[in-house]
Design an enzyme around this catalytic site. Structure first.
Site, PDB file in Angstrom:
ATOM      1  CD  GLU A 196      20.492   9.536   5.415  1.00 38.70           C
ATOM      2  OE1 GLU A 196      20.206   9.948   6.568  1.00 38.70           O
ATOM      3  OE2 GLU A 196      21.637   9.178   5.089  1.00 38.70           O
ATOM      4  CD  GLN A 221       2.072  -6.575   3.231  1.00 36.07           C
ATOM      5  OE1 GLN A 221       1.923  -7.678   3.748  1.00 36.07           O
ATOM      6  NE2 GLN A 221       1.062  -5.844   2.817  1.00 36.07           N
ATOM      7  CB  ALA A 222       7.332  -2.265   1.309  1.00 37.10           C
ATOM      8  CG  ASN A 223       1.316  -2.413   2.008  1.00 36.76           C
ATOM      9  OD1 ASN A 223       1.802  -3.465   1.622  1.00 36.76           O
ATOM     10  ND2 ASN A 223       0.550  -2.330   3.082  1.00 36.76           N
ATOM     11  CG  HIS A 233      -7.990   0.546   6.791  1.00 33.58           C
ATOM     12  ND1 HIS A 233      -7.423   0.842   5.571  1.00 33.58           N
ATOM     13  CD2 HIS A 233      -9.336   0.524   6.584  1.00 33.58           C
ATOM     14  CE1 HIS A 233      -8.387   0.989   4.670  1.00 33.58           C
ATOM     15  NE2 HIS A 233      -9.547   0.806   5.259  1.00 33.58           N
ATOM     16  CE  LYS A 273      -1.210   0.064   8.368  1.00 28.22           C
ATOM     17  NZ  LYS A 273      -2.527   0.565   7.877  1.00 28.22           N
ATOM     18  CG  HIS A 277      -2.873   4.831   8.524  1.00 22.44           C
ATOM     19  ND1 HIS A 277      -2.658   4.297   7.262  1.00 22.44           N
ATOM     20  CD2 HIS A 277      -2.376   6.093   8.493  1.00 22.44           C
ATOM     21  CE1 HIS A 277      -2.041   5.197   6.520  1.00 22.44           C
ATOM     22  NE2 HIS A 277      -1.861   6.291   7.231  1.00 22.44           N
ATOM     23  CE1 TYR A 324      -0.852   2.895   4.057  1.00 24.27           C
ATOM     24  CE2 TYR A 324      -0.078   2.556   1.818  1.00 24.27           C
ATOM     25  CZ  TYR A 324      -1.077   2.933   2.705  1.00 24.27           C
ATOM     26  OH  TYR A 324      -2.297   3.343   2.218  1.00 24.27           O
ATOM     27  CG  ASP A 376     -12.461   1.988   3.867  1.00 23.48           C
ATOM     28  OD1 ASP A 376     -12.295   0.983   4.584  1.00 23.48           O
ATOM     29  OD2 ASP A 376     -11.528   2.548   3.259  1.00 23.48           O
TER      30      ASP A 376
END
Length: 206
Positions: free
Chosen positions: A28, A47-49, A62, A72, A119, A132, A175
């Site tokens: 888990e 949101q999931a990345n 970032h 996150k 991050h 994420y 970046d």
């Protein structure tokens, strides 16, 4: 699940219990009850990345403006990455400092980054897959970057990959052109430490 606080206040490392047998492994990697107990608040999932990176890829630093910023929960499901949290909250006792956790497909740890922090991560193997969970959706107008090689921050990025080969940082053009921490602070887009804490407690409207 074991929880460890990083040297950046509010940032946490979660190490799951893994159950393995001849079929494979089960774990888990996120539990709302454990998360809320550790942080004092729930994680709003907006949101999931997923990113897939070659060895040496360096993404970040970032962050998003507060409110609402973007908390996150990050894990690595394949390969390995050095995951870094940078304290960007003005007035924080650890402002400008960083901490890092190796995320990989062995220990399968996760890192929680509270609102207001930065991050970044470097992939330590080809085909490194990082997932994420984000508290807010991506908002281009509120997203910012700081150069991950800013000497004033001084992140110690690995020079060796997981397989022992040499690593060279591979940055996106965006970046690579990012400003320093000092330049970003002068622009006034960094949140205060107190406002970040208030937002996490639900005392500051988005």
């Amino acid at each position: 699940m074991l929880v460890r606080e990083l040297s950046v206040p509010g940032a946490l490392e979660f190490t799951p219990v893994q159950y393995d047998d001849d079929r494979g492994v089960f774990l888990e990697w996120f539990r709302e009850d454990e998360f809320s107990k550790a942080t004092g608040h729930s994680l709003h999932l907006a949101q999931a990345n997923c990113s897939v990176s070659r060895a040496g890829t360096l993404r970040g630093i970032h962050f998003a403006e507060l409110p609402p910023s973007q908390a996150k929960l990050v894990t690595c499901v394949h390969g390995a990455a050095l995951d870094v949290v940078v304290d960007l909250r003005v007035g924080s006792p650890t402002f400008g400092r960083w901490d890092a956790v190796t995320l990989d497909d062995d220990d399968r740890r996760a890192v929680y980054l509270p609102v207001g922090v930065g991050h970044a991560f470097m992939a330590l193997a080809d085909e490194t897959v990082v997932n994420y969970l984000c508290s807010e959706p991506y908002s281009p107008g509120r997203e910012h970057a700081i150069h991950p090689l800013d000497p004033a921050i001084g992140i110690e990025w690995p020079a060796t990959a997981r397989d022992g080969t040499d690593l060279s940082p591979l940055l996106s053009p965006k970046d690579d052109a990012a400003p320093t921490l000092a330049e970003v602070r002068a622009r006034g887009v960094l949140a205060s430490y107190e406002s970040c804490l208030a937002f996490s407690r639900g005392e500051l409207a988005p």
